[in-house]
Design an enzyme around this catalytic site. Structure first.
Site, mmCIF file in Angstrom:
data_model
loop_
_atom_site.group_PDB
_atom_site.id
_atom_site.type_symbol
_atom_site.label_atom_id
_atom_site.label_comp_id
_atom_site.label_asym_id
_atom_site.label_seq_id
_atom_site.Cartn_x
_atom_site.Cartn_y
_atom_site.Cartn_z
ATOM 1 N N ASP A 302 0.874 -1.155 0.000
ATOM 2 C CA ASP A 302 0.000 0.000 0.000
ATOM 3 C C ASP A 302 0.927 1.224 0.000
ATOM 4 O OD1 ASP A 302 -2.067 1.782 0.079
ATOM 5 O OD2 ASP A 302 -3.087 0.873 1.784
HETATM 6 C C1 BGC Z 1 -4.869 3.449 0.109
HETATM 7 C C2 BGC Z 1 -4.950 2.425 -1.003
HETATM 8 C C3 BGC Z 1 -4.804 3.126 -2.327
HETATM 9 C C4 BGC Z 1 -3.492 3.888 -2.335
HETATM 10 C C5 BGC Z 1 -3.216 4.612 -3.636
HETATM 11 C C6 BGC Z 1 -3.650 4.356 0.005
HETATM 12 O O1 BGC Z 1 -3.761 5.435 0.877
HETATM 13 O O2 BGC Z 1 -4.856 2.780 1.362
HETATM 14 O O3 BGC Z 1 -6.164 1.733 -0.941
HETATM 15 O O4 BGC Z 1 -4.891 2.205 -3.370
HETATM 16 O O5 BGC Z 1 -3.517 4.863 -1.307
HETATM 17 O O6 BGC Z 1 -4.027 5.716 -3.762
#
Ligand code: BGC
Length: 810
Positions: A302
């Site tokens: 993530d």
């Molecule tokens: C989120 C993810 C997301 C990623 C990219 C993170 O803050 O937890 O679910 O895909 O950002 O935007």
């Protein structure tokens, strides 16, 4: 002459930039991946396992962005040619503006970048671009919780196809979704992005979504792997959970999705499990995901997840996103110092390149930037109606009769519909249909005076509020417009029915709270429901409450008051039209909740431990651990509820919910009959059939749910567990359909941590088919003559401490 021309062409080719250095070198797609990797320098290898970074609105190009904070500053020390030129909020500008990230491009070996973009409810990119007239709006589809409430894998697959088509046609390669964490607690701020409290529904719906999206030739990233069931301190919380609860509840949905859909990628989560960051856990990413489940794709972090790039590489977290130069340097140095075997890098790159080979950008797909948004709007309008749940319908108040022509719409949300949650799960759609627009579109008259009153009130109240909570933060609902009795009485005279819409929004980085105005209704909302209902019902006119929410709210204290309650969820850009289709009877509701509505928050078993304990306070925190948005303080959350999540808890411990798992009404009724098992003794698997007949007066669809009660011999067992579901086609009155379910050995089994094996215990198994987890209509049983070890798994993620886990103890 021919020879001269060929020599000339060759000479020209060699003079082209890039080609002079790539002559004689292997190229991705032409040569074996291993050969391409062998031609890389260490620096290139390190760059390939790290994304190209991103910048945040208003932030300097380098600095103290909290690692892991959404939209964190990820400075490029020596910006690559395709580095973002920011500042953007949580977005990259390169290739596809507003995508969440890109991978490294290595032209000399024919390696193209891949564009990764959010998210679960539709593609999230920037709708407009600098100095351009063209727009890049995407379709906001219904949120995950609604899609699960359809219990219709074919429909979800179709939604996935439309979503995937937008990914393809806007030039992205991988969609960062679906989100599939378990609804362990109703207050998790991201529940709207996820499917259910049950891993079987979660896994089946996720697999359908992945298959749908990937049918378009683009990838998905199932997320957030794993046990990321709260947002508080999300980057630092250590989830302490037993091996059994992990396997049966928190990993099971992912297992189903991996084995039934083989997604291109998996996104590891922010949290730790039993003391190790998920992105640094070889147990999770190699032993379980690859060895136990045979996952073939690659794993990405993530955004900013985990801490130690070397541990991440070793664990099998192939790609670090969004990526920063410090990570690249750490990896290079670790290889040079002998702390990271370059073979590990090669292994991870191979996985990334194998997926890249399938990506549209690598294949040179000429995207149109013009997906068929009109067709997709139809898909969202129709799919949304299938997941809306009719919670209450006294005396068939809905659908409205032909006598209902004038409607008074109360509640701020009637005029400010919520199409989806906030943060990366939000979509930049071209428009959204409000409830009043939807009502008008199907021919109702909506009281204009009331509409002006509300719209003016909302405008004024918003103008007086502090601005700038940012894209991550859901605004708390504004107080309901205080209405006096005279206005309400006036509306009774002018209208044939009333609608009251209650709205809630939430998003990543923050959990909801058990307070008035959030999980509970505010005093002004309670008053509104009471005053409007009393006045309208006194004149024999119906009142319908619409819940425009992303997650569960308290209903027990007010649900007796209105005539009908429609749980509309957050249904995407066509929300108003979809609701209106149900109110007028054009569509008969067939959604059922895939998450329990408790009588009160205290009845939720996990409320005792949610959202965890912080280990340091503001005053005792060492430097860098003072919390703050997105960063969080070291914290721990212990899953003492074990396997007793959702209905597994309510049913086993006899706790009455407000609306049980699997519940939902229809405008018609259904009869179940003729349950048949292929055998009374289990040997390999059993097929179950049941007839479902529309016994009412209008056409409708029914979801039938198959629960199993397994014998609790050595292992503790919930009294029922969902092991199958099926939805009928649209059945005309009097029409029947035979539904078929397959029960496999795995469906009988529980995970026995003492031997790391799924075991079906010998004894009698009851098959219960019903319209909900409480409304069982057909029963049958079969026996298993001796214990059946179904599958041995790796010994992984063993908790270091004793967990005081809930047991039924029969
Ligand atoms: C989120 C993810 C997301 C990623 C990219 C993170 O803050 O937890 O679910 O895909 O950002 O935007």
């Amino acid at each position: 002459m021919k020879k001269i021309i060929s020599l000339f062409i060759l000479a020209v080719l060699f003079c082209l930039p890039g080609n002079s250095q790539s002559a004689g070198l292997p190229r991705l797609g032409k040569d074996p991946v291993k050969k391409v990797i062998a031609a890389m320098t260490l620096e290139e290898k390190a760059a390939l396992v790290v994304g190209t970074g991103m910048r945040m609105g208003g932030a300097p190009p380098s600095g103290a962005g909290a690692p892991g904070a959404p939209g964190a500053v990820a400075p490029q020390a020596a910006p690559a040619a395709n580095a973002p030129t920011g500042p953007m909020i949580g977005q990259t500008q390169s290739l596809v503006a507003g995508a969440a990230g890109t991978t490294f491009k290595l032209e000399r070996l024919g390696i193209t970048p891949m564009v990764l973009a959010d998210g679960p409810a539709g593609l999230r990119i920037s709708p407009t671009r600098q100095n351009e007239k063209n727009t890049y709006y995407c379709t906001a589809f219904p949120v995950g919780t609604l899609l699960a409430s359809t219990w219709d894998v074919d429909l979800v697959n179709k939604v996935g196809q439309s979503m995937g088509n937008e990914v393809l046609e806007y030039g992205a390669d991988i969609l960062l979704g679906p989100g599939m964490n378990i609804h362990r607690n109703p207050l998790c701020g991201r529940n709207f992005e996820y499917y259910s409290e049950d891993p079987f529904v979660t896994g089946k719906i996720a697999a359908a979504m992945v298959n749908g999206v990937e049918s378009q030739g683009v990838g998905t990233s199932i997320k957030h792997f794993a046990a990321n069931n709260s947002e508080t301190n999300r980057n630092s919380v250590n989830t302490i959970v037993s091996e059994r609860a992990l396997r049966e509840i928190y990993l099971e949905g992912f297992r189903i999705a991996v084995q039934e859909a083989q997604p291109w990628t998996v996104m590891s989560s922010y949290n730790l499990i039993n003391g190790t960051y998920t992105s640094e856990s070889a147990d999770l990413l190699t032993s379980i995901l690859r060895k136990d489940w045979d996952f073939k794709g690659f794993v990405m972090t993530d955004w900013g997840g985990g801490k130690d790039p070397v541990a991440q590489m070793n664990a099998g977290n192939d790609l670090l996103m969004p990526g920063n130069p410090a990570q690249i340097q750490t990896i290079i140095k670790a290889v040079q110092d002998g702390k990271l075997d370059v073979k590990i890098l090669d292994r991870n790159i191979e996985k990334i390149l194998n997926i890249m080979l399938q990506s549209p950008r690598f294949k040179g797909y000429k995207y149109s930037d013009k997906p068929d948004l009109k067709a997709h709007a139809e898909v969202t309008r129709q799919s949304a109606t299938e997941g809306m749940v009719l919670l209450k319908n006294t005396n068939s108040s809905l659908p409205f009769t032909a006598a209902v022509k004038n409607i008074a719409a109360f509640g701020n949300t009637s005029y400010e519909i919520i199409t989806g949650g906030t943060g990366s799960g939000d979509v930049n759609e071209a428009y959204s249909v409000s409830l009043t627009e939807g009502l008008k579109n199907v021919g109702y008259k909506v009281n204009d005076d009331l509409q002006s009153l509300y719209t003016n009130y909302i405008k004024l109240t918003k103008a007086g509020r502090p601005q700038g909570r940012g894209f991550m933060m859901a605004s708390s609902p504004i107080e309901e417009l205080p209405l006096n009795q005279d206005i309400i009485n006036g509306m009774v005279t002018l209208s044939d029915a009333a609608i009251i819409t209650i709205g809630r929004n939430s998003g990543e980085g923050r959990d909801r709270t058990n307070t008035k105005g959030d999980f509970q209704l505010s005093d002004s909302e309670q008053n509104l429901i009471k005053m409007v209902s009393t006045a309208f019902q006194a004149k024999g006119k119906k009142v319908v409450v619409i819940l425009n929410v992303g997650g569960v709210v308290e209903t027990a204290s007010w649900r007796d008051v209105p005539d009908a309650i429609l749980l509309a969820w957050q249904a995407g850009q066509e929300t108003g039209n979809s609701i209106a289709d149900i109110l007028c009877g054009k569509v008969n509701p067939s959604g059922k909740i895939a998450t329990t509505f408790p009588l009160s928050y205290d009845d939720v078993q996990s409320s005792k431990t949610f959202p965890g304990k912080e280990l340091v306070t503001e005053t005792t925190a060492p430097q860098g651990q003072t919390g703050g948005f997105g960063r969080g303080r070291p914290a721990v959350i212990t899953y003492e509820d074990g396997i007793y999540v959702g209905y597994r808890y309510y049913e086993t411990f006899n706790v009455k919910p407000a609306y049980e798992f699997g519940y939902g009404l229809s405008y018609t009724t259904f009869e179940y009959s003729n349950i048949k098992l292929s055998s009374a003794k289990f040997a390999g698997n059993i097929t179950v059939t049941v007839d479902v007949k529309n016994s009412g007066k209008v056409a409708g669809k029914e979801v039938a749910e198959l629960y199993l009660s397994a014998p609790a011999v050595k292992l503790d067992k919930p009294v029922i567990e969902l092991k199958g579901f099926a939805k009928t086609r649209l059945l005309q009155p009097g029409e029947s359909q035979t539904l078929t379910f397959l029960i496999t050995g795995h469906n009988l089994a529980s995970f026995d941590p003492s031997v790391s094996t799924w075991i079906a215990e010998a004894g009698k198994y009851d098959v219960k088919i019903g319209a909900s987890s409480k409304d069982i209509r057909q029963n049958a049983s079969f026996t298993l003559s001796k214990d059946l070890p179904v599958k041995k798994e790796s010994v992984s993620l063993v908790p270091k401490e004793q967990i005081n886990e809930l047991k039924a103890g029969k």
